[in-house]
Design an enzyme around this catalytic site. Sequence first.
Site, PDB file in Angstrom:
ATOM      1  N   CYS A 116      37.174  46.811  31.320  1.00 36.10           N
ATOM      2  CA  CYS A 116      36.790  45.966  30.184  1.00 36.10           C
ATOM      3  C   CYS A 116      35.339  46.244  29.830  1.00 36.10           C
ATOM      4  CB  CYS A 116      36.949  44.488  30.549  1.00 36.10           C
ATOM      5  SG  CYS A 116      36.716  43.355  29.156  1.00 36.10           S
ATOM      6  N   CYS A 340      41.253  38.143  38.007  1.00 31.74           N
ATOM      7  CA  CYS A 340      41.156  39.258  37.080  1.00 31.74           C
ATOM      8  C   CYS A 340      40.284  40.390  37.634  1.00 31.74           C
ATOM      9  CB  CYS A 340      40.522  38.671  35.816  1.00 31.74           C
ATOM     10  SG  CYS A 340      40.406  39.750  34.439  1.00 31.74           S
TER      11      CYS A 340
END
Length: 352
Positions: A116, A340
Site C-alpha cells: 500500500c 492488515c
Amino acid sequence: MGSEPHSRNLVGQSLGELEEAVISLGEPRYRGRQIYRGIYGRRLRDFDAFTELSHELRRSLAARFHMRVPQVAREFRSRDGSVRYLLRLEDDHSIETVYMPEADRTTLCLSSQAGCAVDCRFCFTALLGLQRNLTAGEIIGQVLAVATAQDIPRTRRLNLVFMGMGEPLLNLPPVLAAIKILSDPEGLRVPLRRITLSTVGITPRLELLAGERQRPKLAVSLNASTDEQRSALMPINRKYPLRELLAACRAYPLRTWERLTFEYVLLEGSNDSDADARRVVKLLSGLRAKVNLIPYNAGPELPYRAPPFERVAAFQKILTSKGLPAFIRISRGQDVRAACGQLSLAGASSNA
Ligand code: SAH
C-alpha cells in the site's frame, strides 16, 4: 506454469471480453456467456468441465486460454475459526485474504493492492510500501481461491469487504470491474449491499465512486477526531483534511437502505479519550452514519496498543448515548497475526 507462452487468463475478464474472445475463434457470441457463467457462476477452472461446449471448442480454448487464481502459499488457522491466507500471484508477489465464517454467513476480507502507498502509521501493510496494483482477475481470484480452499457452497451467504491490503480507491477501475462480476447474478452473485469498500477517504475518488451505478457500500477510516491527530496517524489527512473528507461524505448519495460506515481504530493514549468520542459525535452529526470501533490489533513492528476493554466500552457508550450507532469489532484471528499486512511481514521475515 503449464500454459502456452501466449495463453491468456480468463479469470477477471468481463462478459464483453469473453464474447470477443470466442468471436475471435469463429464461435457465436453466446458461447462467451456460457464461459462467463462457467468461470464465475459455477467456479470452473478446467475447460473439460464445460460440458455444454464441444470437445473441439474445449480444446481450442485450452490452447489459447487458461483459468488461474492466486495460489495458497500459506494458511494460518485461528482458534476463532477464521483462516488467514497468504496468496501468491503469478509474479511472486504475495497478498492476504481472510476467511471469516459466522453462523449465517461467511465474510471474506480482500486485498486491492499488493502492499500500500498510503502511509498510515499504525498499519503493517504500510511498512511494505506499494508493490503493485491488483488486476480485476486477482481480486476475483481471491474469492475463487478461498471458495475452493474452504469448499464454500455456492448457496452460502457471502459478504465481501475490501479491508485487506491496499487502498481500493487508488486502484479503482480494477476494483469496480471486479465488483461488477462479483455482484452479477450470472457471476458470483454477491449483492452490492454485501460488498463494502473501505477507504482512507481519497475525496476526489469518492466523487467518482458516487457516480457509479454499481457501487458497493462505503466505509471510511476515520481513526481520529481532530486534523492534528489524524495527520499524525494518517499523513494523507494533510492532503484530504477532515473538513473536506466530511464534506465529501455529506455529498455522497446514499441508497435508501444504506448508512455510511466510519471505522475508528482505537489506539491507547492516541485517539481513545472521552473528548475524542465527543468530537467524533460532532464530526458525524447530521450524517446517516454508524461507527465500527476496532480495538487495535498489535504486532511487534509497531508501538501502538489497543486500549483496555473498559475504555473501548466507555468510548462506545458516549457515541451511542448521543444517538450515533456504534459497534465494537473485535479483530478476528488475533492469534494468527491477522491485522492488515501482518502476515506478509511475518512471511517476509521468517522466509518460510
Ligand atoms: N486502505 C483501506 C482498506 C484497508 S485497511 C482503509 O484504510 O480503509 C482496513 C481497516 O483496517 C482500516 O479501517 C484501517 O484503519 C484498519 N486497520 C489497519 N491496521 C489495523 C490494525 N493493526 N488493527 C486494527 N485495524 C487496523
